[in-house]
Write a protein that holds these residues in place. Sequence first.
Motif, PDB file in Angstrom:
ATOM      1  N   ASP A 207       0.804  -1.218   0.000  1.00 45.34           N
ATOM      2  CA  ASP A 207       0.000   0.000   0.000  1.00 45.34           C
ATOM      3  C   ASP A 207       0.835   1.265   0.000  1.00 45.34           C
ATOM      4  N   GLN A 208       2.147   1.150   0.192  1.00 44.91           N
ATOM      5  CA  GLN A 208       3.026   2.305   0.149  1.00 44.91           C
ATOM      6  C   GLN A 208       4.467   1.847  -0.045  1.00 44.91           C
ATOM      7  N   PRO A 209       5.310   2.702  -0.631  1.00 44.05           N
ATOM      8  CA  PRO A 209       6.713   2.316  -0.807  1.00 44.05           C
ATOM      9  C   PRO A 209       7.442   2.287   0.529  1.00 44.05           C
ATOM     10  N   GLN A 210       8.438   1.454   0.615  1.00 43.18           N
ATOM     11  CA  GLN A 210       9.273   1.340   1.805  1.00 43.18           C
ATOM     12  C   GLN A 210      10.739   1.561   1.411  1.00 43.18           C
ATOM     13  N   ASP A 211      11.546   1.940   2.369  1.00 40.55           N
ATOM     14  CA  ASP A 211      12.967   2.089   2.096  1.00 40.55           C
ATOM     15  C   ASP A 211      13.582   0.733   1.796  1.00 40.55           C
ATOM     16  N   GLY A 212      14.347   0.668   0.713  1.00 38.16           N
ATOM     17  CA  GLY A 212      15.036  -0.555   0.349  1.00 38.16           C
ATOM     18  C   GLY A 212      16.410  -0.640   0.987  1.00 38.16           C
ATOM     19  N   TYR A 213      17.200  -1.594   0.498  1.00 36.38           N
ATOM     20  CA  TYR A 213      18.492  -1.874   1.108  1.00 36.38           C
ATOM     21  C   TYR A 213      19.363  -0.624   1.192  1.00 36.38           C
TER      22      TYR A 213
END
Length: 231
Positions: A207-213
């Motif tokens: 439902d929303q973007p998240q911080d990646g590596y």
Amino acid sequence: MSTDDPEIPGRPLGRRAFIGLMGAGLSSLAWGGSALQAASSASSVLPAAVRDAIPVGGQWRIYAVSPPYPRFDAAAWHLSIEGLVEHPVRLDIGQLRALATVSQTSDFHCVTGWSVTGVKWGGVRFDQLLALAKPKPEAKAVAFVSAEQPYVDTLTLEQLSAPDAMLAYDMDGRPLTREHGAPVRVVMPKMYGYKGVKWVSRIVLTDQPQDGYWEQRGYDRDAWVGRSNGV
């Protein structure tokens, strides 16, 4: 069939080279342009480990966060599309390649300052791929999970609708090699390469973007070339 590449240890991470350049007072090299042309002479003053990690002349540098690179076994590999979807999908490599193939030529830019121009990619557009799973109305972003654990990165559905966004399985007229992310990788030419997740095994709608590596380690979530990461 499985890839038969020899065991490949992977190179030092790009961020290490970037930090080395910063320490050497050459931070402008990290952002390309005319400054990068000076690298061949300026890099002679850098420590050997940093000098080896910064490419000059349009050559690829392959980075890994958890070497060696993952191996691709076509008999066992599946790509799953899951999360906020009406119909979870599981495709083997044959089924993926049976979808309508598109091709394009675009440039690849690394946030550490190097580029490879005129890369020929072949694969599928995300709108066609995601339509198979029918995203739910609340789905706004996609997490790409790599077989190279713990690498993951996310893009919004709007970003993935770009006309040159692609899940690629061919490069320069041949199937992706192990070091370039076989069997499939994300291609986002307008963004820096850390958004181009390699060795993709799962696509998860959220439902929303998240911080990646790399975002968790200080890079920008939106990695537009020339408009992010301090530029």
